[in-house]
Write a protein that holds these residues in place. Structure first.
Motif, PDB file in Angstrom:
ATOM      1  N   GLY B  24       0.755  -1.484  -0.257  1.00  0.00           N
ATOM      2  CA  GLY B  24      -0.095  -0.443   0.243  1.00  0.00           C
ATOM      3  C   GLY B  24       0.398   1.336  -0.387  1.00  0.00           C
ATOM      4  O   GLY B  24       0.237   1.885  -0.118  1.00  0.00           O
ATOM      5  N   PHE B  25       2.498   1.094   0.013  1.00  0.00           N
ATOM      6  CA  PHE B  25       2.992   2.636   0.175  1.00  0.00           C
ATOM      7  C   PHE B  25       2.649   3.469  -0.686  1.00  0.00           C
ATOM      8  O   PHE B  25       2.888   5.011  -0.885  1.00  0.00           O
ATOM      9  N   SER B  26       2.817   2.568  -1.965  1.00  0.00           N
ATOM     10  CA  SER B  26       2.777   4.218  -2.945  1.00  0.00           C
ATOM     11  C   SER B  26       1.940   3.011  -5.011  1.00  0.00           C
ATOM     12  O   SER B  26       2.030   3.734  -5.289  1.00  0.00           O
ATOM     13  N   SER B  27       1.911   1.760  -4.447  1.00  0.00           N
ATOM     14  CA  SER B  27       0.676   1.347  -5.191  1.00  0.00           C
ATOM     15  C   SER B  27      -0.475   0.503  -5.015  1.00  0.00           C
ATOM     16  O   SER B  27      -0.785   0.052  -3.578  1.00  0.00           O
ATOM     17  N   PRO B  28      -2.196   1.370  -5.864  1.00  0.00           N
ATOM     18  CA  PRO B  28      -2.795   0.936  -5.158  1.00  0.00           C
ATOM     19  C   PRO B  28      -3.072  -0.739  -5.621  1.00  0.00           C
ATOM     20  O   PRO B  28      -2.225  -1.596  -6.184  1.00  0.00           O
ATOM     21  N   ILE B  29      -4.368  -1.918  -4.784  1.00  0.00           N
ATOM     22  CA  ILE B  29      -4.079  -2.393  -4.625  1.00  0.00           C
ATOM     23  C   ILE B  29      -5.509  -3.493  -5.396  1.00  0.00           C
ATOM     24  O   ILE B  29      -6.815  -2.266  -5.229  1.00  0.00           O
ATOM     25  N   HIS B  30      -6.028  -4.962  -5.538  1.00  0.00           N
ATOM     26  CA  HIS B  30      -7.033  -4.608  -6.423  1.00  0.00           C
ATOM     27  C   HIS B  30      -7.400  -6.760  -5.991  1.00  0.00           C
ATOM     28  O   HIS B  30      -5.883  -6.841  -6.350  1.00  0.00           O
ATOM     29  N   GLY B  31      -8.156  -6.920  -5.708  1.00  0.00           N
ATOM     30  CA  GLY B  31      -8.933  -8.027  -5.634  1.00  0.00           C
ATOM     31  C   GLY B  31      -9.998  -8.860  -6.426  1.00  0.00           C
ATOM     32  O   GLY B  31     -10.958  -7.440  -5.688  1.00  0.00           O
ATOM     33  N   ILE B  32     -10.690  -9.668  -5.748  1.00  0.00           N
ATOM     34  CA  ILE B  32     -12.054 -10.224  -6.108  1.00  0.00           C
ATOM     35  C   ILE B  32     -12.217 -10.360  -4.246  1.00  0.00           C
ATOM     36  O   ILE B  32     -11.566 -10.977  -3.692  1.00  0.00           O
ATOM     37  N   ASP B  48     -14.652 -14.577   1.578  1.00  0.00           N
ATOM     38  CA  ASP B  48     -13.182 -14.709   1.099  1.00  0.00           C
ATOM     39  C   ASP B  48     -12.777 -13.771   0.069  1.00  0.00           C
ATOM     40  O   ASP B  48     -13.807 -12.817  -0.332  1.00  0.00           O
ATOM     41  N   THR B  49     -11.068 -12.825   0.180  1.00  0.00           N
ATOM     42  CA  THR B  49     -10.564 -12.628  -0.940  1.00  0.00           C
ATOM     43  C   THR B  49      -9.934 -12.874  -1.774  1.00  0.00           C
ATOM     44  O   THR B  49      -9.579 -14.006  -0.790  1.00  0.00           O
ATOM     45  N   ILE B  50      -9.566 -12.567  -2.806  1.00  0.00           N
ATOM     46  CA  ILE B  50      -8.823 -12.940  -3.578  1.00  0.00           C
ATOM     47  C   ILE B  50      -7.704 -11.987  -4.518  1.00  0.00           C
ATOM     48  O   ILE B  50      -8.355 -12.085  -5.075  1.00  0.00           O
ATOM     49  N   PRO B  51      -6.540 -11.867  -4.084  1.00  0.00           N
ATOM     50  CA  PRO B  51      -5.550 -10.643  -4.634  1.00  0.00           C
ATOM     51  C   PRO B  51      -5.669 -11.055  -6.093  1.00  0.00           C
ATOM     52  O   PRO B  51      -5.077 -11.792  -5.877  1.00  0.00           O
ATOM     53  N   ALA B  65      -7.809 -13.578 -14.625  1.00  0.00           N
ATOM     54  CA  ALA B  65      -7.901 -13.547 -13.095  1.00  0.00           C
ATOM     55  C   ALA B  65      -9.082 -14.057 -12.616  1.00  0.00           C
ATOM     56  O   ALA B  65      -9.820 -14.878 -11.900  1.00  0.00           O
ATOM     57  N   LEU B  66      -9.977 -13.503 -12.740  1.00  0.00           N
ATOM     58  CA  LEU B  66     -12.028 -13.746 -13.371  1.00  0.00           C
ATOM     59  C   LEU B  66     -11.981 -14.668 -13.604  1.00  0.00           C
ATOM     60  O   LEU B  66     -12.807 -15.897 -13.104  1.00  0.00           O
ATOM     61  N   ARG B  67     -11.001 -15.186 -14.742  1.00  0.00           N
ATOM     62  CA  ARG B  67     -11.559 -16.907 -15.168  1.00  0.00           C
ATOM     63  C   ARG B  67     -11.062 -17.918 -14.304  1.00  0.00           C
ATOM     64  O   ARG B  67     -11.825 -19.071 -14.242  1.00  0.00           O
ATOM     65  N   THR B  82     -20.049 -17.344  -4.305  1.00  0.00           N
ATOM     66  CA  THR B  82     -19.475 -16.865  -6.417  1.00  0.00           C
ATOM     67  C   THR B  82     -18.990 -15.294  -5.800  1.00  0.00           C
ATOM     68  O   THR B  82     -18.507 -14.602  -5.590  1.00  0.00           O
ATOM     69  N   ILE B  83     -18.523 -14.940  -7.456  1.00  0.00           N
ATOM     70  CA  ILE B  83     -18.191 -13.560  -7.223  1.00  0.00           C
ATOM     71  C   ILE B  83     -18.442 -12.822  -6.471  1.00  0.00           C
ATOM     72  O   ILE B  83     -19.839 -12.212  -7.643  1.00  0.00           O
ATOM     73  N   ILE B  84     -18.370 -11.857  -5.572  1.00  0.00           N
ATOM     74  CA  ILE B  84     -20.134 -10.525  -5.469  1.00  0.00           C
ATOM     75  C   ILE B  84     -18.917  -9.629  -5.053  1.00  0.00           C
ATOM     76  O   ILE B  84     -20.570  -8.219  -5.059  1.00  0.00           O
ATOM     77  N   GLY B  85     -17.319  -8.784  -5.643  1.00  0.00           N
ATOM     78  CA  GLY B  85     -17.331  -8.237  -5.523  1.00  0.00           C
ATOM     79  C   GLY B  85     -16.638  -8.020  -6.416  1.00  0.00           C
ATOM     80  O   GLY B  85     -15.063  -8.794  -6.143  1.00  0.00           O
ATOM     81  N   TRP B  86     -15.426  -6.412  -5.699  1.00  0.00           N
ATOM     82  CA  TRP B  86     -13.892  -6.089  -5.822  1.00  0.00           C
ATOM     83  C   TRP B  86     -13.618  -5.406  -4.718  1.00  0.00           C
ATOM     84  O   TRP B  86     -14.975  -4.320  -3.890  1.00  0.00           O
TER      85      TRP B  86
END
Lengths: 307, 216
Positions: B24-32, B48-51, B65-67, B82-86
């Protein structure tokens, strides 16, 4: 320090001086390591002048990196005011531009952007082509939320004066990506490709940016660059995934076109399908016997069935 | 706009916190975000979450990643997950205002492809203030929640509608669990880590989907 020395060995031997030298030589970003070993190194009295100053500079920067501003300040102090014990023949004054660069960096770390900016302005006055100072001025803007447009303008200006600075083009590409300007990012990566035509990672990023930008022409360019990426390095897993993804993206774009226009792209469609099969086979091969094999096979089977 | 309650599992929060703290110090992070809608009750459970990545996500990365996650969930069967968000966290540690535009864009297009219409699709944002609160064990976590949840605004269709904290429930001891995980520096690996390190000795251990090394 010989070529057979590696970092874990040096760390376990508690060879503080050589740990710092190693990090410097290989240009690693390991601030915690530098600060830990640096503090222990400074306690030893048998440090030569040049080594002492080089280490102080390195520790100061590392301290700024991890936010230990007290340590950074004390390093700055020690640089200009050597302790009475050492009879230093190397005297650093506060006018030294190398010292001033460090001072400005510490001011930036403390959030004192105005003072830092004025130090860089003075450095630029002394030497208008001081690229480092110009870049830091951009960094000051980039560090403050809400100043993204100013930052982009500053970086743009910098790039127009220093078009050969590949690191700056890379930074600009990232800035474009963060504001979702994928065409802009692609332009920046194109400049990087000019500078490093054999770098598989740049071709990969360029292809990904084109794919995300959308449109048939961009999809074709994306395909081209990802194909180049895998040719340059067949072990670039990211590029293999990218190849399949952009080939599918190309086919999606074709689907959106009217029937007449599609005929022109017939050959392209054949190429894309072959790339999906080729990439798919390679990926299945890579994952054979691993935990993810089932998942990867399922995804790629889906791809090839939809062809 | 849905009126469902949202429940956050400690596992999900811990993984998001670890991912954010690592980059987090200088990059955005994203995950499912993975979860389920609890049958009878009107509760959206975040299980649960998957980075996925620690950079601005591009189409190939997100799509793949989604597939892969979809295929994984289908093969696992059982729990109906199921995938319910981001989820995301902004690049600048000073910016806790709103989720970054790339995350909003991804959430919008994902919610449109959602089976039940996407009104329940969520965008979770990890805040820096929440992360700091989680690390300093003495503060009251309700003042700076780790996660802010956004849903699709009924009219503008953008992910600007924030879910009020009264609709969000956490598991007990979440704050303690997160601070323990952070202090242990439990390793977390995302999709981009996995694909960037092919060829290294640890590649086989980089399980970005399950991140089994994270034990609460």
């Amino acid at each position: 320090m010989g070529p057979e020395e590696d970092l874990p060995t040096l760390i376990s031997q508690k060879d503080h001086l050589n740990v710092l030298r190693y990090v410097r030589a290989h240009q690693l970003r390991e601030p915690n390591l530098v600060v830990t070993h640096g503090k222990l190194l400074l306690q030893s009295k048998s440090l030569g002048d040049a080594e002492r100053l080089a280490s102080l500079e390195q520790i100061c920067i590392a301290a700024c990196d991890i936010g230990d501003l007290d340590l950074a300040e004390s390093c700055l102090d020690s640089i200009v005011n050597p302790s009475n014990n050492s009879k230093s023949s190397l005297v650093v004054t506060k006018e030294s531009s190398r010292y001033r660069k460090l001072l400005a960096l510490c001011l930036e770390a403390a959030g004192n952007y105005e003072s830092a900016g004025s130090v860089y302005d003075m450095l630029l006055q002394d030497n208008p082509s001081n690229a480092y100072a110009a870049k830091r001025k951009y960094c000051i803007l980039a560090a403050q939320p809400g100043k993204e447009t100013d930052a982009m303008k500053a970086l743009d200006e910098y790039l127009s004066k220093h078009p050969g600075d590949l690191a700056a083009w890379n930074q600009m590409a990232e800035v474009c990506l963060s504001v979702s300007d994928f065409k802009g990012a692609a332009y920046c990566y194109e400049e990087l490709v000019l500078g490093c035509p054999l770098d598989t990672n740049i071709h990969t990023k360029l292809g990904e940016a084109y794919c995300t930008a959308g449109g048939v022409e961009n999809a074709k360019l994306a395909r081209k660059h990802l194909a180049q990426a895998v040719q340059l390095d067949p072990n670039n897993l990211r590029a293999w995934y990218g190849l399949v993804a952009v080939a599918e993206g190309y086919l999606e774009e074709i689907e959106k076109m009217s029937k007449n226009k599609r005929e022109v792209e017939e050959q392209g469609v054949e190429v894309a399908k072959e790339l999906i099969k080729f990439g798919g086979e390679k990926l299945v091969g890579i994952y054979k016997g691993t935990k993810m094999a089932k998942v990867v096979n399922a995804v790629l089977k889906e791809s090839s069935e939809s062809l | 706009m849905s009126t469902t309650q949202i429940s956050l599992s400690s596992l999900a929060e811990t993984k998001m916190a670890l991912h954010s703290a690592k980059h987090g110090f200088s990059s955005p992070i994203h995950g499912i975000v993975i979860g389920k809608k609890s049958g009878g009750s009107d509760v959206l459970e975040i299980v649960d979450t998957i980075p996925v990545c620690h950079e601005v996500p591009t189409k190939p990365i997100v799509d793949m990643a989604l597939r892969l996650v979809d295929a994984h969930l289908q093969q696992q069967g059982g729990d109906d997950l199921t995938i319910i968000g981001w989820y995301t966290s902004n690049a600048s540690t000073l910016d806790d205002e709103a989720p970054n535009p790339s995350a909003c864009r991804i959430a919008s297009s994902m919610s449109e492809n959602c089976q039940e219409g996407g009104d329940n699709f969520i965008l979770v944002m990890i805040t820096t203030s929440g992360l700091l609160a989680a690390v300093s064990k003495d503060s009251d976590s309700s003042l700076s929640p780790l996660c802010r949840v956004f849903q699709r605004h009924a009219n503008t269709k953008t992910f600007s509608h924030e879910v009020h904290s009264s609709r969000i429930t956490q598991e007990n001891d979440t704050a303690y669990i997160i601070s323990k995980a952070l202090s242990k520096e439990m390793p977390i690996c995302d999709f981009v880590d996995h694909i960037s390190h092919y060829g290294s000795e640890d590649w086989n251990k980089m399980d970005w989907i399950k991140n089994g090394a994270i034990q609460l």
